[in-house]
Design an enzyme around this catalytic site. Structure first.
Site, PDB file in Angstrom:
ATOM      1  N   TYR A 181      45.597  11.015 -27.586  1.00  0.00           N
ATOM      2  CA  TYR A 181      44.964  10.164 -28.587  1.00  0.00           C
ATOM      3  C   TYR A 181      43.837   9.418 -27.873  1.00  0.00           C
ATOM      4  CZ  TYR A 181      44.993   7.220 -32.828  1.00  0.00           C
ATOM      5  OH  TYR A 181      44.658   6.577 -33.982  1.00  0.00           O
ATOM      6  N   LYS A 193      46.846  13.053 -34.131  1.00  0.00           N
ATOM      7  CA  LYS A 193      47.613  12.176 -35.028  1.00  0.00           C
ATOM      8  C   LYS A 193      48.977  12.782 -35.342  1.00  0.00           C
ATOM      9  CE  LYS A 193      44.609   8.817 -36.324  1.00  0.00           C
ATOM     10  NZ  LYS A 193      44.818   7.402 -36.567  1.00  0.00           N
ATOM     11  N   GLU A 196      41.403  10.976 -42.739  1.00  0.00           N
ATOM     12  CA  GLU A 196      41.127  10.508 -41.382  1.00  0.00           C
ATOM     13  C   GLU A 196      39.657  10.677 -41.019  1.00  0.00           C
ATOM     14  OE1 GLU A 196      42.056   8.645 -37.973  1.00  0.00           O
ATOM     15  OE2 GLU A 196      43.541   9.130 -39.502  1.00  0.00           O
ATOM     16  N   ASP A 197      39.027   9.574 -40.578  1.00  0.00           N
ATOM     17  CA  ASP A 197      37.687   9.598 -39.997  1.00  0.00           C
ATOM     18  C   ASP A 197      36.604  10.130 -40.948  1.00  0.00           C
ATOM     19  OD1 ASP A 197      38.617   8.400 -37.764  1.00  0.00           O
ATOM     20  OD2 ASP A 197      38.621  10.171 -36.490  1.00  0.00           O
ATOM     21  N   ASP A 215      42.129   4.798 -41.398  1.00  0.00           N
ATOM     22  CA  ASP A 215      41.034   3.957 -40.909  1.00  0.00           C
ATOM     23  C   ASP A 215      40.924   2.677 -41.726  1.00  0.00           C
ATOM     24  OD1 ASP A 215      39.994   5.946 -38.956  1.00  0.00           O
ATOM     25  OD2 ASP A 215      39.639   7.092 -40.780  1.00  0.00           O
ATOM     26  N   ASN A 269      37.219   1.887 -30.793  1.00  0.00           N
ATOM     27  CA  ASN A 269      37.546   3.017 -29.923  1.00  0.00           C
ATOM     28  C   ASN A 269      36.359   3.970 -29.843  1.00  0.00           C
ATOM     29  OD1 ASN A 269      40.323   2.470 -29.301  1.00  0.00           O
ATOM     30  ND2 ASN A 269      40.831   2.976 -31.421  1.00  0.00           N
TER      31      ASN A 269
END
Length: 570
Positions: free
Chosen positions: A109, A180, A251-252, A275, A424
């Site tokens: 991760y 994930k 995700e993202d 997120d 991050n």
């Protein structure tokens, strides 16, 4: 597609039905035990002569592969080594990951997964998951039918546009769903045969990738507008038909798409956006824990959130909802949380006019009352000087945004400020913990999104708590599956945040941390799952499970990676 079939043998012991043999069995990552196949199974399944003579234990295998991976000096090489292990023996991969979670979480991760995304086309070795591209339009249900296992319960999907703080990574974003889901299995015990990573590869606007001869993604500019929307709509409804019991994690995605997809499909199938909602729950948990440690009521604190994208708006929304439930009302709720973007304080009618930001903008009158009205500076230093916040949260991806002047100004008004540079990967963090502690004389309570080493100050080692979404999404996902939730609600994330704050032990507080250690992740995940099951039930979206039954159901759903005996399929 096949089903991973676990049953009881004639003596009532758990075993696995297997219908493949020989080299095919050894090449199947879900079934391969390699040198741990016992002699009787080697005979039954056509493995004689295909393995060395000695029958290894899983513990021996784990010791061997851990040593091989730990010897690699480069984190990306460790990532490649772990990925190769997962591709050949999933049980052993998860045994090693669970037993060394604190060491290998930064590999599978953040932050190393960021490098893996950037280098994806150059380190690609084998395919995992599904890629859905514009050429599959009209056939997505068929494509989903090519998934390795038929009983998919958990999907993590990305369109690769906003990967960590790195932006558009094209096909390389697939490393995020894979990572994930590895954490779902390691932390929540969700069996890997129930999971499916999906890349919605709708093109890329990253010219460097399009110019790279080794790039393996769909070569075209990103779909936008109606073409994008229709492809995503087909995907969602294909998932609902093909895997009717599945939970979908977005995700993202770029913030506009992230909010639109969440709002559009939240009630179509159980789904959430990590997120927006996972990050929010993790941040709010840190604030709850911090105010408890300081003996300050949460309702008496002011919070400045730097970053008005998916994460920042999600944090502001959940925090305001938490304050409302804690008894705050009216303008006091608005005043308690200020959100900044690259232009400064988000004020109604100023800056970008995206719908998703409207609920977190300050009215003009409120900004003016604090000396932040039109014609006056609304940069971070000015906002901190005017509001004197207790907490500063960074989800902007702007390296160094928390300057010495900002942190010192904050510390001049607050005895022990809470400073959370959460962006991050590590290179994107708004400040380093060492700097924040030095600027505040060690008074700040600091948490980061990526792992940082303890900071030694005046002879004392201060542990930097990691505000990692891995503390939230595995428990939410497990709880949603155990409760068979029809919908994943904001209240379930609020319950997760409260529960995570409750998991902070006195030794964590004494060490200067706002979060439990990563080594406690599996224990924390179980407690969060239990809280989510209760909330799903109380909110009318989950099964009516009695409180006394919930821990047992959660524990029963958590798979432990170990080898079971094989029997030929009936």
């Amino acid at each position: 597609m096949e089903r991973y079939r676990e049953r009881k043998d004639a003596e009532g012991r758990p075993c696995i039905e297997v219908d493949i043999r020989g080299p095919e069995l050894l090449s199947h990552s879900m079934y391969n035990k390699s040198s741990a196949f016992p002699l009787a199974e080697r005979e039954t399944f056509g493995l004689l002569g295909l393995l060395p003579d000695v029958v290894s234990t899983m513990e021996q295998q784990a010791l061997r592969v851990y040593g091989n991976i730990a010897r690699k000096p480069d984190p990306l090489e460790r990532y490649i080594g772990l990925a190769a292990l997962e591709d050949r023996n999933e049980h052993l991969f998860y045994r090693v990951l669970v037993d060394h979670l604190e060491e290998f979480l930064p590999i599978v991760y953040t932050p190393t997964v960021g490098r893996a995304c950037q280098m994806y086309s150059r380190i690609f070795r084998s395919a995992r998951g599904l890629w859905i591209t514009p050429r599959h339009r009209g056939r997505i249900h068929e494509v989903l039918g090519n998934a390795p296992f038929e009983d998919v319960r958990l999907i993590v999907a990305t369109d690769n546009e906003s990967i960590l703080g790195l932006g558009d990574q094209g096909v390389g974003g697939m490393a995020i769903p894979i990572g994930k889901l590895a954490l779902y299995t390691a932390a929540a015990g969700i069996h890997p045969s129930l999971t499916l990573p999906v890349s919605l590869d709708v093109g890329t606007d990253n010219q460097a990738l399009l110019d790279d001869d080794l790039y393996i993604g769909w070569r075209g500019r990103r779909l936008r507008g109606a073409e994008y929307d229709s492809l995503l709509d087909e995907f969602v409804h294909a998932v609902k038909r093909r895997f009717p019991r599945a939970l979908l994690q977005w995700e993202d995605f770029r913030q506009g798409n992230a909010f639109a997809l969440l709002d559009r499909y939240q009630k179509v199938l159980p789904s959430f956006n990590d997120d927006i909602e996972g990050t929010a729950a993790m941040a709010v948990a840190g604030l709850i824990a911090g105010t408890r440690a300081l003996g300050v009521p949460l309702t008496a604190s002011r919070v400045v959130v730097v970053g008005a994208g998916a994460a920042g708006v999600g944090i502001a929304r959940l925090l305001r909802d938490t304050l409302r439930r804690a008894g705050l009302t009216g303008d006091a709720i608005t005043r308690a949380v200020a959100v900044l973007d690259v232009h400064g304080l988000v004020v109604e009618g100023e800056g970008p006019a995206q719908d998703y930001r409207r609920g977190v903008a300050w009215p003009h009158a409120l900004a003016a009352a604090h000396g932040l009205g039109p014609g006056r500076p609304t940069d971070l230093l000015s906002v901190v000087r005017a509001l004197r916040p207790l907490a500063l949260i960074g989800v902007s991806g702007a390296t160094g945004a928390f300057t010495e002047a900002v942190v010192r100004e904050m510390a001049s008004h607050v005895a022990r400020p809470l400073v959370l540079p959460l962006s991050n990967p590590t290179s994107q963090a708004e400040a380093s913990p060492a700097d924040v502690l030095a600027w505040t004389g060690g008074r700040a309570l600091v948490a980061t999104g990526s792992p940082f080493e303890p900071v030694v100050l005046d002879g004392r080692a201060i542990r930097i708590g990691q505000g990692n979404n891995a503390f939230i999404f595995p428990g939410v996902g497990l709880g949603a599956l155990v409760s068979e939730a029809r919908e994943v609600t904001p209240a379930m994330f609020a319950a997760a945040a409260e529960c995570l704050a409750d998991q902070l032990r006195q030794e964590d507080v004494d060490a200067g941390s706002l979060y439990p250690p990563i080594s406690a992740l599996r224990r924390v995940t179980a407690r969060i799952a239990e809280a989510v099951v209760r909330q799903a039930r109380d909110g009318g979206v989950g099964l009516p499970i009695d409180d006394g039954e919930i821990p047992g159901r959660v524990a029963a759903a958590m798979w432990d990676p170990r080898y079971l005996p094989f029997v030929p399929a009936r």
